[in-house]
Scaffold this active site. Structure first.
Site, PDB file in Angstrom:
ATOM      1  N   HIS A   1      -4.088  -5.088   0.081  1.00 24.99           N
ATOM      2  CA  HIS A   1      -3.830  -5.308   1.623  1.00 24.99           C
ATOM      3  C   HIS A   1      -3.961  -6.897   1.985  1.00 24.99           C
ATOM      4  O   HIS A   1      -4.956  -7.314   2.701  1.00 24.99           O
ATOM      5  CB  HIS A   1      -4.663  -4.403   2.511  1.00 24.99           C
ATOM      6  CG  HIS A   1      -4.428  -3.104   2.664  1.00 24.99           C
ATOM      7  ND1 HIS A   1      -3.658  -2.629   3.809  1.00 24.99           N
ATOM      8  CD2 HIS A   1      -4.726  -1.966   1.776  1.00 24.99           C
ATOM      9  CE1 HIS A   1      -3.462  -1.388   3.398  1.00 24.99           C
ATOM     10  NE2 HIS A   1      -4.346  -1.039   2.433  1.00 24.99           N
TER      11      HIS A   1
ATOM     12  N   GLU B   1      -2.248  -8.474   3.728  1.00 24.77           N
ATOM     13  CA  GLU B   1      -1.812  -8.591   5.264  1.00 24.77           C
ATOM     14  C   GLU B   1      -3.262  -9.041   6.040  1.00 24.77           C
ATOM     15  O   GLU B   1      -3.417  -9.809   7.334  1.00 24.77           O
ATOM     16  CB  GLU B   1      -1.242  -7.578   6.155  1.00 24.77           C
ATOM     17  CG  GLU B   1      -2.018  -6.417   6.601  1.00 24.77           C
ATOM     18  CD  GLU B   1      -2.396  -5.544   5.226  1.00 24.77           C
ATOM     19  OE1 GLU B   1      -3.164  -4.541   5.755  1.00 24.77           O
ATOM     20  OE2 GLU B   1      -1.755  -5.639   4.239  1.00 24.77           O
TER      21      GLU B   1
ATOM     22  N   CYS C   1       0.612  -1.341  -0.072  1.00 25.58           N
ATOM     23  CA  CYS C   1      -0.195  -0.128  -0.061  1.00 25.58           C
ATOM     24  C   CYS C   1       0.937   1.324   0.000  1.00 25.58           C
ATOM     25  O   CYS C   1       1.607   1.750  -1.096  1.00 25.58           O
ATOM     26  CB  CYS C   1      -1.006  -0.016   1.179  1.00 25.58           C
ATOM     27  SG  CYS C   1      -2.273   1.275   1.088  1.00 25.58           S
TER      28      CYS C   1
END
Length: 257
Positions: free
Chosen positions: A220, A222, A112
């Site tokens: 994203h 994660e 990001c």
């Protein structure tokens, strides 16, 4: 259990009359669980840090996302209030860290804000308010108080054939989330496009000629690394590169003894 160290970027935030150097737990959890590495937070002290010493001690670098944006003065942009917030101490730390990681062949994963820092670090520019471009998708997070709705996997990304990420995901398309209002403008030196959204927005890049894994993604992974296979693959590929780097350093030390 072997857990090679990785350096993780931090944001500088004001909280309870203190300046905090911090990273969101989701990144640390994904690094620990999906990559199998030991995340070590690097304070954002800029040129006060000996980054050469740091990179000799770790086997990977992860640059996280953040609410803040890279300061436009670093790429010739407009430093307006609307383009903020900014975190100049983080910029002063991550940009040289990224350059040195590439130089030293230390595996790099930039997420990001991280992919935007990677682009700026290598001479590129950023485009703001992508949703205002003619024919563009709205890449911002959905309006919701629920993090699961904001981070929902909803966007199609096309992986470039023969790219580094094609080796991770296979050829074709994947589904990811999207929570950004700015992105890559002019591509930085040494970068090549790994993936694009349906409207042509650059969603992933890699460093051409890098000595190790050096990839940035705009989405994203994660957030869903524990439950979504596509997200997990990003961190597993990074973890494999980190362990390979650690093994190569160990072999070099052993050979020198």
């Amino acid at each position: 259990m072997d857990q090679p160290l990785i350096a993780v970027s931090t944001d500088v935030r004001q909280f309870e009359n203190y300046s905090w150097h911090a990273a969101p737990q989701q990144y640390l959890e994904a690094a620990l669980t999906a990559s199998g590495v030991f995340p070590l937070l690097v304070p954002s002290f800029g040129d006060r840090l000996n980054l050469d010493q740091l990179l000799a001690s770790v086997d990977g670098v992860m640059v996280t996302g953040s609410k803040s944006n890279v300061h436009p003065s670093l790429y010739g942009g407009d430093a307006s209030e609307a383009n903020g917030p900014y975190d100049p101490d983080r910029d002063a730390t991550t940009l040289p860290l990224i350059r040195k990681a590439i130089e030293y062949g230390v595996p790099l994963l930039a997420i990001c804000r991280g992919i935007q820092e990677l682009n700026v670090a290598l001479g590129g520019t950023l485009a703001t308010e992508l949703q205002e471009r003619e024919g563009a998708l709205d890449h911002r997070a959905p309006q919701s108080d629920s993090q699961q709705e904001r981070f929902a996997i909803r966007q199609t990304v096309k992986i470039a054939p023969g790219s580094c990420l094609a080796g991770v995901f296979g050829a074709g398309e994947i589904k990811v989330n999207s929570l950004h209002r700015q992105g890559i403008g002019r591509l930085g030196d040494r970068l090549e496009v790994e993936a694009v959204a349906e409207d042509g927005t650059v969603e992933a890049v890699s460093v051409k000629g890098a000595r190790a894994f050096a990839v940035g993604v705009q989405w994203h992974p994660e957030y869903w690394a524990a439950t979504d296979e596509t997200s997990a693959k990003v961190f597993r590929a990074f973890g494999d590169a980190v362990r390979a780097h650690a093994a190569a350093k160990l072999n070099a030390r052993t050979a020198a003894e």
